[in-house]
Scaffold this motif. Structure first.
Motif, PDB file in Angstrom:
ATOM      1  N   GLN A   1       0.822  -1.204   0.000  1.00 12.74           N
ATOM      2  CA  GLN A   1       0.000   0.000   0.000  1.00 12.74           C
ATOM      3  C   GLN A   1       0.863   1.264   0.000  1.00 12.74           C
ATOM      4  O   GLN A   1       0.512   2.274  -0.641  1.00 12.74           O
ATOM      5  CB  GLN A   1      -0.937   0.010   1.206  1.00 12.74           C
ATOM      6  CG  GLN A   1      -2.064  -1.014   1.141  1.00 12.74           C
ATOM      7  CD  GLN A   1      -3.047  -0.720   0.019  1.00 12.74           C
ATOM      8  OE1 GLN A   1      -3.281   0.451  -0.360  1.00 12.74           O
ATOM      9  NE2 GLN A   1      -3.598  -1.773  -0.572  1.00 12.74           N
ATOM     10  N   GLN A   2       2.016   1.185   0.679  1.00 11.47           N
ATOM     11  CA  GLN A   2       2.927   2.342   0.664  1.00 11.47           C
ATOM     12  C   GLN A   2       3.477   2.574  -0.750  1.00 11.47           C
ATOM     13  O   GLN A   2       3.595   3.722  -1.221  1.00 11.47           O
ATOM     14  CB  GLN A   2       4.078   2.125   1.653  1.00 11.47           C
ATOM     15  CG  GLN A   2       3.702   2.286   3.105  1.00 11.47           C
ATOM     16  CD  GLN A   2       4.886   2.031   4.022  1.00 11.47           C
ATOM     17  OE1 GLN A   2       5.762   1.217   3.703  1.00 11.47           O
ATOM     18  NE2 GLN A   2       4.901   2.725   5.149  1.00 11.47           N
ATOM     19  N   THR A   3       3.799   1.470  -1.449  1.00  8.04           N
ATOM     20  CA  THR A   3       4.322   1.598  -2.822  1.00  8.04           C
ATOM     21  C   THR A   3       3.244   2.167  -3.763  1.00  8.04           C
ATOM     22  O   THR A   3       3.522   3.034  -4.608  1.00  8.04           O
ATOM     23  CB  THR A   3       4.797   0.223  -3.336  1.00  8.04           C
ATOM     24  OG1 THR A   3       5.772  -0.298  -2.424  1.00  8.04           O
ATOM     25  CG2 THR A   3       5.395   0.346  -4.728  1.00  8.04           C
TER      26      THR A   3
ATOM     27  N   LEU B   1      -4.318   2.934   2.713  1.00  8.00           N
ATOM     28  CA  LEU B   1      -3.026   2.848   3.386  1.00  8.00           C
ATOM     29  C   LEU B   1      -3.214   2.783   4.901  1.00  8.00           C
ATOM     30  O   LEU B   1      -2.542   2.008   5.595  1.00  8.00           O
ATOM     31  CB  LEU B   1      -2.152   4.035   2.997  1.00  8.00           C
ATOM     32  CG  LEU B   1      -0.773   4.106   3.654  1.00  8.00           C
ATOM     33  CD1 LEU B   1       0.053   2.876   3.274  1.00  8.00           C
ATOM     34  CD2 LEU B   1      -0.040   5.393   3.276  1.00  8.00           C
TER      35      LEU B   1
ATOM     36  N   MET C   1       0.801   4.027  -2.894  1.00  8.18           N
ATOM     37  CA  MET C   1       0.543   5.419  -2.531  1.00  8.18           C
ATOM     38  C   MET C   1       1.553   6.346  -3.171  1.00  8.18           C
ATOM     39  O   MET C   1       1.226   7.487  -3.581  1.00  8.18           O
ATOM     40  CB  MET C   1       0.585   5.559  -0.994  1.00  8.18           C
ATOM     41  CG  MET C   1       0.156   6.945  -0.526  1.00  8.18           C
ATOM     42  SD  MET C   1      -1.591   7.233  -0.909  1.00  8.18           S
ATOM     43  CE  MET C   1      -1.711   8.936  -0.359  1.00  8.18           C
ATOM     44  N   GLU C   2       2.796   5.884  -3.247  1.00  8.58           N
ATOM     45  CA  GLU C   2       3.824   6.700  -3.883  1.00  8.58           C
ATOM     46  C   GLU C   2       3.504   6.919  -5.375  1.00  8.58           C
ATOM     47  O   GLU C   2       3.902   7.929  -5.970  1.00  8.58           O
ATOM     48  CB  GLU C   2       5.189   6.029  -3.720  1.00  8.58           C
ATOM     49  CG  GLU C   2       5.687   6.015  -2.283  1.00  8.58           C
ATOM     50  CD  GLU C   2       6.967   5.220  -2.138  1.00  8.58           C
ATOM     51  OE1 GLU C   2       7.415   4.653  -3.154  1.00  8.58           O
ATOM     52  OE2 GLU C   2       7.512   5.152  -1.000  1.00  8.58           O
ATOM     53  N   ARG C   3       2.799   5.997  -6.015  1.00  9.66           N
ATOM     54  CA  ARG C   3       2.451   6.110  -7.441  1.00  9.66           C
ATOM     55  C   ARG C   3       1.033   6.686  -7.650  1.00  9.66           C
ATOM     56  O   ARG C   3       0.531   6.687  -8.773  1.00  9.66           O
ATOM     57  CB  ARG C   3       2.542   4.737  -8.109  1.00  9.66           C
ATOM     58  CG  ARG C   3       3.924   4.130  -8.050  1.00  9.66           C
ATOM     59  CD  ARG C   3       3.908   2.741  -8.674  1.00  9.66           C
ATOM     60  NE  ARG C   3       5.214   2.104  -8.593  1.00  9.66           N
ATOM     61  CZ  ARG C   3       5.470   0.873  -9.053  1.00  9.66           C
ATOM     62  NH1 ARG C   3       4.474   0.162  -9.600  1.00  9.66           N
ATOM     63  NH2 ARG C   3       6.682   0.357  -8.946  1.00  9.66           N
ATOM     64  N   ASP C   4       0.428   7.085  -6.529  1.00  8.95           N
ATOM     65  CA  ASP C   4      -0.939   7.622  -6.584  1.00  8.95           C
ATOM     66  C   ASP C   4      -1.936   6.594  -7.138  1.00  8.95           C
ATOM     67  O   ASP C   4      -2.889   6.933  -7.839  1.00  8.95           O
ATOM     68  CB  ASP C   4      -1.010   8.900  -7.435  1.00  8.95           C
ATOM     69  CG  ASP C   4      -0.261  10.045  -6.785  1.00  8.95           C
ATOM     70  OD1 ASP C   4      -0.192  10.048  -5.521  1.00  8.95           O
ATOM     71  OD2 ASP C   4       0.255  10.906  -7.497  1.00  8.95           O
TER      72      ASP C   4
ATOM     73  N   GLU D   1      -5.585   7.287   0.640  1.00  9.24           N
ATOM     74  CA  GLU D   1      -5.053   7.386   2.008  1.00  9.24           C
ATOM     75  C   GLU D   1      -5.771   6.407   2.932  1.00  9.24           C
ATOM     76  O   GLU D   1      -5.162   5.818   3.822  1.00  9.24           O
ATOM     77  CB  GLU D   1      -5.242   8.816   2.512  1.00  9.24           C
ATOM     78  CG  GLU D   1      -4.313   9.844   1.898  1.00  9.24           C
ATOM     79  CD  GLU D   1      -2.914   9.748   2.450  1.00  9.24           C
ATOM     80  OE1 GLU D   1      -2.738   9.084   3.527  1.00  9.24           O
ATOM     81  OE2 GLU D   1      -1.988  10.276   1.842  1.00  9.24           O
TER      82      GLU D   1
END
Length: 454
Positions: A133-135, A147, A137-140, A144
């Motif tokens: 989920q963090q990865t 995550l 989130m970095e790519r949109d 939120e």
């Protein structure tokens, strides 16, 4: 008036005749001395004054106990399946003393391990989801909220893992506690349960006395308690033994007296012990308060006590004043009274502060009937022995070895072994039987002598 004069004259003549020197011959005291010492001679026994060490002591009885007695309590509750030690057994620290039924605790341990493994898998799964989920989130590519959900799941898995690990630790501890082990090196002095009994937490199973050291606790009256100080040496003696059984020192002393008994507690730590010292044995504790070296010492039996009654007019009471003295032999013929100033008392031995010289010979036997200036005859110890203690002598023996009835003493020609055998045979004989026995010995020796000469 004339009759009274004649009566007085007769009385005077009687007193003069009674006061003559005839008393020396018949052993009766003479009136001529008018209260002075009589002429009767008393047989006494004398002794030299002892020069040595003496100590003022406090004596009290107490029981020996271990310095530390540990109670062993089961940490889990269940039935006892095995007992490995009994009363009096010596155990070491960590040794298994008993076994408690462990099937339930083994199952709980297995279940805790399984739960821990499940928690570990859940943590691994939720951790991977959270990283994904963090990865994203970095790519949109995620929101939120997604995550946050992944992070919450991961934190929950970590908490469950920690709880499972704690449960496993507790289950392992409970399983280990099914073996009751000794916390110290010592001796088993008490056992409360038997095999098959239910052991429960908080209930004492064993008492173990630590072998690191022993102590004796005594309770003293205020005078002795006040005199005792920490560090003083103590000799301990088992009540049925004559020799010292252990040694110790005063290690602790209660700062106050017991309000009920009025006694003060003193603790003695044993520094060396003999074979007769063990927990619970009754011992006499002898504490040396004050020690004096090279002083004059006399036996208590030699003292003559004088008690005078004194009336105190202020308090209207009667007091007793006690004074002590001994008799000293002067020239082995006269007894001289010596008032004494006494010091330390140790059993039958008493210190003399003044009144004697080290060279004096004190009277130790026969002094009870003496007065100052009495005539005495110093006898050896043989005269004061009981008939059973005296050596059997030959009836009619003379100092030169000849029999007073005539003839040579037959024992004089015997060896030591033969003489001892003859005396043993005469032990139970009457005087007539003894004379006949000696006469027969003399005849046998005479016959043997004649045959040898021929």
């Amino acid at each position: 008036m004339k009759k009274q004069f004649i009566l007085f004259a007769l009385l005077s003549v009687t007193l003069i005749s009674c006061g003559s020197d005839n008393s020396e011959g018949n052993g009766m005291p003479g009136f001529g001395a008018f209260g002075g010492p009589g002429q009767r001679t008393t047989s006494v026994e004398t002794s030299d004054i002892q020069i040595g060490n003496i100590a003022e002591q406090v004596r009290s009885y107490g029981n020996v106990k271990a310095q530390n007695v540990v109670s062993v309590l089961p940490q889990v509750s269940n039935r006892i399946t095995n007992l490995y030690v009994d009363l009096g057994d010596t155990v070491r620290q960590g040794q298994t003393l008993a076994k408690i039924y462990d099937v339930t605790f083994r199952d709980q341990l297995a279940q805790a391990r399984s739960q821990l493994e499940q928690s570990r898998i859940a943590v691994k799964r939720d951790s991977a989801e959270y990283v994904r989920q963090q990865t994203l989130m970095e790519r949109d590519l995620t929101s939120e909220s997604e995550l946050e959900i992944a992070e919450a799941a991961y934190q929950s898995s970590l908490s469950q893992f920690e709880a499972a690990r704690a449960s496993l630790t507790q289950a392992q501890e409970n399983f280990n506690n099914t073996e009751v082990k000794s916390p110290v090196n010592g001796v088993v002095v008490s056992r409360a349960l038997e095999e098959g009994d239910l052991a429960s937490t908080g209930t004492e199973l064993f008492q173990i006395a630590s072998t690191n050291g022993y102590e004796s606790r005594i309770y003293l009256p205020v005078q002795d308690w006040r005199a005792v100080e920490i560090g003083q040496e103590v000799n301990l003696r088992v009540s049925n033994e004559s020799d010292i059984s252990a040694r110790g020192v005063v290690s602790r002393k209660s700062p106050q007296l017991d309000a009920t008994t009025g006694l003060g507690e003193v603790v003695i730590t044993l520094t060396s012990t003999g074979n007769s010292i063990y927990p619970g044995v009754l011992v006499e504790n002898v504490i040396n308060i004050t020690t004096k070296n090279e002083v004059m010492i006399v036996p208590r039996s030699a003292l003559v006590e004088q008690v005078e009654t004194v009336i105190n007019p202020e308090t209207n009471t009667i007091d007793l004043e006690r004074t002590y003295s001994v008799f000293v032999s002067k020239g082995d013929s006269v007894a001289e009274r010596r008032p004494l100033e006494l010091g330390i008392e140790q059993g039958e031995r008493i210190e003399v502060l003044s009144g004697l010289l080290p060279s004096d010979k004190i009277i130790v036997t026969g002094q009870s009937g003496l007065e100052d200036g009495s005539r005495i005859s110093v006898a050896t110890g043989e005269r004061f022995r009981t008939p059973e203690e005296r050596q059997i002598s030959t009836e009619g023996d003379a100092p030169n070895g000849n029999n007073a009835m005539g003839g040579q003493n037959p024992l004089a020609n015997m060896s030591e072994e033969e003489r001892a055998d003859a005396r043993e045979k005469m032990q139970g004989m009457s005087q007539e039987e003894r004379r006949a026995f000696l006469r027969e010995l003399r005849q046998d020796q005479s016959v043997n002598s004649d045959s040898t000469s021929n």
